[in-house]
Design a protein around this motif. Structure first.
Motif, mmCIF file in Angstrom:
data_model
loop_
_atom_site.group_PDB
_atom_site.id
_atom_site.type_symbol
_atom_site.label_atom_id
_atom_site.label_comp_id
_atom_site.label_asym_id
_atom_site.label_seq_id
_atom_site.Cartn_x
_atom_site.Cartn_y
_atom_site.Cartn_z
ATOM 1 N N THR A 159 0.833 -1.204 0.000
ATOM 2 C CA THR A 159 0.000 0.000 0.000
ATOM 3 C C THR A 159 0.866 1.251 0.000
ATOM 4 O OG1 THR A 159 -1.704 -1.186 1.265
ATOM 5 C CG2 THR A 159 -1.844 1.211 1.216
ATOM 6 N N SER A 160 1.921 1.237 0.786
ATOM 7 C CA SER A 160 2.837 2.373 0.835
ATOM 8 C C SER A 160 3.543 2.564 -0.506
ATOM 9 C CB SER A 160 3.863 2.154 1.952
ATOM 10 O OG SER A 160 4.738 3.256 2.065
ATOM 11 N N VAL A 161 3.915 1.457 -1.148
ATOM 12 C CA VAL A 161 4.548 1.530 -2.467
ATOM 13 C C VAL A 161 3.598 2.159 -3.473
ATOM 14 C CG1 VAL A 161 5.368 0.146 -4.418
ATOM 15 C CG2 VAL A 161 6.142 -0.380 -2.102
ATOM 16 N N TRP A 162 2.343 1.739 -3.459
ATOM 17 C CA TRP A 162 1.340 2.273 -4.389
ATOM 18 C C TRP A 162 1.174 3.771 -4.184
ATOM 19 C CZ3 TRP A 162 -3.516 4.605 -3.981
ATOM 20 C CH2 TRP A 162 -4.288 4.626 -5.157
ATOM 21 N N ARG A 163 1.268 4.211 -2.945
ATOM 22 C CA ARG A 163 1.035 5.624 -2.651
ATOM 23 C C ARG A 163 2.213 6.501 -3.068
ATOM 24 N NH1 ARG A 163 0.239 8.450 3.334
ATOM 25 N NH2 ARG A 163 -0.195 10.544 2.546
ATOM 26 N N TYR A 164 3.439 6.070 -2.806
ATOM 27 C CA TYR A 164 4.590 6.957 -2.955
ATOM 28 C C TYR A 164 5.380 6.761 -4.240
ATOM 29 C CZ TYR A 164 3.879 8.354 1.884
ATOM 30 O OH TYR A 164 3.340 8.860 3.041
ATOM 31 N N THR A 165 5.053 5.759 -5.036
ATOM 32 C CA THR A 165 5.778 5.562 -6.295
ATOM 33 C C THR A 165 5.657 6.784 -7.194
ATOM 34 O OG1 THR A 165 5.533 3.155 -6.233
ATOM 35 C CG2 THR A 165 5.910 4.155 -8.387
ATOM 36 N N GLY A 166 4.483 7.404 -7.233
ATOM 37 C CA GLY A 166 4.271 8.575 -8.076
ATOM 38 C C GLY A 166 5.168 9.744 -7.700
ATOM 39 N N PHE A 167 5.432 9.903 -6.414
ATOM 40 C CA PHE A 167 6.314 10.984 -5.964
ATOM 41 C C PHE A 167 7.733 10.775 -6.482
ATOM 42 C CE2 PHE A 167 9.403 12.378 -2.729
ATOM 43 C CZ PHE A 167 9.201 13.741 -2.785
ATOM 44 N N LEU A 172 19.272 10.820 -3.298
ATOM 45 C CA LEU A 172 18.329 11.645 -2.548
ATOM 46 C C LEU A 172 17.045 10.872 -2.280
ATOM 47 C CD1 LEU A 172 17.250 14.306 -1.374
ATOM 48 C CD2 LEU A 172 16.555 14.944 -3.701
ATOM 49 N N ASN A 173 16.534 10.190 -3.290
ATOM 50 C CA ASN A 173 15.317 9.404 -3.106
ATOM 51 C C ASN A 173 15.533 8.236 -2.156
ATOM 52 O OD1 ASN A 173 13.462 10.854 -4.582
ATOM 53 N ND2 ASN A 173 13.803 9.742 -6.479
ATOM 54 N N ILE A 174 16.734 7.663 -2.185
ATOM 55 C CA ILE A 174 17.034 6.579 -1.244
ATOM 56 C C ILE A 174 17.014 7.100 0.188
ATOM 57 C CG2 ILE A 174 18.834 5.003 -0.446
ATOM 58 C CD1 ILE A 174 19.652 4.609 -3.344
ATOM 59 N N ILE A 175 17.619 8.272 0.398
ATOM 60 C CA ILE A 175 17.620 8.868 1.742
ATOM 61 C C ILE A 175 16.199 9.137 2.210
ATOM 62 C CG2 ILE A 175 18.247 10.940 3.048
ATOM 63 C CD1 ILE A 175 20.810 11.062 1.363
ATOM 64 N N LEU A 176 15.373 9.729 1.325
ATOM 65 C CA LEU A 176 13.984 10.006 1.685
ATOM 66 C C LEU A 176 13.220 8.720 1.952
ATOM 67 C CD1 LEU A 176 13.143 12.824 -0.908
ATOM 68 C CD2 LEU A 176 13.607 13.092 1.525
ATOM 69 N N GLY A 177 13.475 7.689 1.138
ATOM 70 C CA GLY A 177 12.777 6.422 1.302
ATOM 71 C C GLY A 177 13.142 5.719 2.599
ATOM 72 N N VAL A 178 14.436 5.692 2.923
ATOM 73 C CA VAL A 178 14.873 5.039 4.156
ATOM 74 C C VAL A 178 14.355 5.796 5.379
ATOM 75 C CG1 VAL A 178 16.899 4.441 5.544
ATOM 76 C CG2 VAL A 178 16.907 4.015 3.084
#
Length: 293
Positions: A167-175, A220-226
C-alpha cells in the motif's frame, strides 16, 4: 544619483528581508520551538495534562534503549525498507520509459502520480476494502481461478506487513516517479542524439547516460525512502491500528503519549527516532561522497 542608488539598494534589502523573515519565523515557531519543548519534556515524567512534572534526567532515554520492547517494533520497518527499493525501481523504470516518445505519455504520467495526491486516510480506507474478505483482491483472485491463494491479507502475521508495505509503495511511487522524470528530462537531448548516431540502444542510453546524470537524485530518493520507512505511521495506523504485529515505532510513540499518558517517555522516543534518522542520512551522504571520490 547616489541617493537614488542608495534608495534602490535599501528597498531591495527591505524586500529581501521581508520575504525572508516570515518563512524563518514560521520555521522557528512551528519546527524548532516544538523540538526544543519536546526535548524538555523528554527529561521529565509529564503525563500530558498535569500542570506539574518531575525532572527525571535521562531515565526516559535509558528506558527506551534498555527495554527491548521499544526497539522490537523496528522489525516492522524492515518491510517498508525493502519495499522502498522496489518502489524506487518501479518509479525509475516508468520515468525512463516515459521520458522517451510514448503514446498517451501524459495520461500515464497522470495515472502514476495520482495516488500521491490522495490523502493518507482515503488510501487507508480504499485498501481496507481492497484487502478485506470478499473484497477487490479476493474477487480478482477468484476470477483468475486462484481461490487457493486467498489469505487474510491484514490478519495473517506472515503477510499483513507485506500487504501494508505494498500500500505504501502504491502511494509513494508517483512521488519518486515525478522526481526521476524531472531529472531525466533535464539531460541535454543532444547527448541522446549523439549516442543514437554511435549506435547506442535504449539500454545503453539508460546505463551510460541516464544513471550517471541522475545519480545524486537517486541517492536523494534513497535517503527520503529510508527515512520514511523508519517513520511510517498513517497507513498501518488507519488500516490495522498497529495490531497483530503491524505496530511501527511512531505508532508506539503515539500510543505511549496519548494512550498511556507518558508524554515524557514518548518525547524521548521521538528524539531517539530523530537521531536515528539523522545518523542514517549522514551515513548515506558520507557513503555517497566516498563513492564519488
Amino acid at each position: 544619483m547616489k541617493k537614488i542608488q542608495l534608495s534602490q539598494k535599501a528597498e531591495k534589502r527591505l524586500i529581501i528581508f521581508s520575504f525572508t523573515i516570515i518563512p524563518i519565523l514560521l520555521l522557528l515557531i512551528f519546527s524548532y520551538y516544538p523540538l526544543i519543548k519536546m526535548f524538555q519534556y523528554s527529561l521529565t515524567d509529564w503525563n500530558g495534562y498535569s500542570p506539574e512534572s518531575s525532572f527525571v534526567g535521562i531515565d526516559n532515554y535509558q528506558t527506551v534503549t534498555t527495554n527491548p520492547t521499544y526497539f522490537a517494533v523496528f522489525k516492522t520497518s524492515l518491510y517498508y525498507f525493502i519495499a522502498t527499493f522496489f518502489q524506487l525501481g518501479v518509479a525509475l523504470l516508468f520515468a525512463t520509459i516515459l521520458s522517451f516518445k510514448v503514446k498517451f505519455a501524459n495520461f500515464w504520467k497522470g495515472v502514476l502520480f495520482f495516488p500521491y495526491l490522495l490523502n493518507g486516510v482515503a488510501i487507508g480506507f480504499i485498501f481496507l476494502y481492497f484487502y478485506k474478505g470478499g473484497g477487490t483482491l479476493d474477487t480478482v483472485l477468484s476470477g483468475l481461478g486462484l481461490e487457493n491463494q486467498i489469505r487474510l491479507w491484514l490478519g495473517d502475521r506472515s503477510i499483513n506487513n507485506i500487504s501494508l508495505a505494498f500500500t505504501s509503495v502504491w502511494r509513494y511511487t508517483g512521488f519518486n516517479f515525478l522526481i526521476f522524470l524531472g531529472a531525466i528530462q533535464s539531460v541535454n537531448p543532444e547527448i541522446y542524439e549523439a549516442a543514437e548516431m554511435d549506435g547506442a540502444n535504449r539500454w545503453d542510453e539508460f546505463v551510460y547516460i541516464i544513471l550517471p546524470s541522475i545519480r545524486n537524485i537517486i541517492f536523494l530518493n534513497i535517503i527520503l525512502g529510508v527515512s520514511g520507512s523508519l517513520s511510517v505511521f498513517d497507513i498501518p495506523y488507519i488500516m490495522t491500528g498497529g495490531s497483530n504485529g503491524t505496530t511501527t515505532f511512531v505508532i508506539q510513540t503515539i500510543n505511549t503519549a496519548f494512550k498511556y499518558n507518558k508524554v515524557g517517555l514518548a518525547s524521548a522516543m521521538a528524539i531517539i527516532l530523530l537521531v536515528i534518522v539523522i545518523i542514517v542520512t549522514v551515513l548515506q551522504r558520507w557513503f555517497t561522497r566516498e563513492k564519488e571520490a
